[in-house]
Design an enzyme around this catalytic site. Sequence first.
Site, PDB file in Angstrom:
ATOM      1  N   GLY A 164       4.486   7.541   8.432  1.00 45.59           N
ATOM      2  CA  GLY A 164       3.493   7.358   7.380  1.00 45.59           C
ATOM      3  C   GLY A 164       3.402   8.535   6.443  1.00 45.59           C
ATOM      4  N   ILE A 170      -1.113   3.298   1.463  1.00 42.25           N
ATOM      5  CA  ILE A 170      -0.361   3.420   2.717  1.00 42.25           C
ATOM      6  C   ILE A 170      -1.338   3.756   3.828  1.00 42.25           C
ATOM      7  CG2 ILE A 170       1.560   4.569   3.881  1.00 42.25           C
ATOM      8  CD1 ILE A 170       2.369   5.573   1.004  1.00 42.25           C
ATOM      9  N   SER A 213      -1.151  10.444   8.539  1.00 41.01           N
ATOM     10  CA  SER A 213      -1.392  11.825   8.977  1.00 41.01           C
ATOM     11  C   SER A 213      -0.157  12.468   9.590  1.00 41.01           C
ATOM     12  CB  SER A 213      -2.560  11.879   9.971  1.00 41.01           C
ATOM     13  OG  SER A 213      -2.272  11.117  11.131  1.00 41.01           O
ATOM     14  N   GLY A 240      -2.135   5.042   7.851  1.00 41.88           N
ATOM     15  CA  GLY A 240      -1.558   5.845   8.928  1.00 41.88           C
ATOM     16  C   GLY A 240      -0.640   6.945   8.449  1.00 41.88           C
ATOM     17  N   TYR A 272       2.164  -4.010  23.323  1.00 39.52           N
ATOM     18  CA  TYR A 272       2.671  -3.502  22.047  1.00 39.52           C
ATOM     19  C   TYR A 272       3.625  -4.509  21.412  1.00 39.52           C
ATOM     20  CZ  TYR A 272       5.071  -0.481  18.715  1.00 39.52           C
ATOM     21  OH  TYR A 272       5.618   0.045  17.568  1.00 39.52           O
TER      22      TYR A 272
END
Length: 280
Positions: free
Chosen positions: A16, A8, A12, A10, A153
């Site tokens: 995620g 996986i 932190s 991201g 984005y």
Amino acid sequence: MSEQTVLITGTSTGIGLEIALGCARAGWRTVATMRDPGRAERLRDAADSAGVADLIDVRRLDVTRPTAVDSCVAEVMSAYGRLDAVVNNAGAGHVGTLEQESVDEVRAVMEVNFFGVLHVSHAALPHLRASRGRLVTVSSVGGVVGQPFNEAYCAAKFAVEGFMESLAPLAATTGVRVTVVEPGAVASEFVSNIDIDAEAAIAAAGVYGPALRAYLARTGQAFAAAQSSADAAAVVVATLADPAPPVRVQTSDAARQFVGVKLADTDGGAVARLTGGWLA
């Protein structure tokens, strides 16, 4: 699940982190990657509290660096001998509009949110094919509905959606199931990490200032009623366990309703009226 391994990106914070915890609770050997492992304390504390610390392996990974991606995937294979699933979750939000930012800034958004997904998927696919595994990418409702002040984005997420939708039937011929997961507003650090000074941005927006003020006010209201990171992550974990996962899945009723406007909007008028109303 004890022999199955999921990687996986991201992990932190936010979705995620919750995906990593959910996978470990479900029995997956969970390789939780992040750009800065120094930020892993929250994940490790939560894993300890949940009694799954022994199933979580935190590793450094910057998805924008292809050599780092290749090395990370190779190390996972060396350590565990298999890779059964990948969850592309790493990403970065961005607020801006074309006249007031450089093409290099747009390119940087694409590097994280689109090419980062491709780097990881490219490195993982041969191993997923061997395990007849899963490739899951956390996209966004912004990958279906274009939104003002989110051009870069949304462009990145549109690209992710188009790439994975195109890849899905081909990958399925080799036993790999491809899914994009579309959250709407989620209560996480993702939005705060955009780090925008609202009044300064409005002052600098010139002719777009009134529209930006209205957009930011509407966005604040949307996130006041946001879905929790844990609830959004639960959809990802369930998708990994689904014997026949969909190509596209939303994480909430609000997200389903929002993307439904676009998917039924053959001339674009409904979306234009919807998002244009945010700027009044």
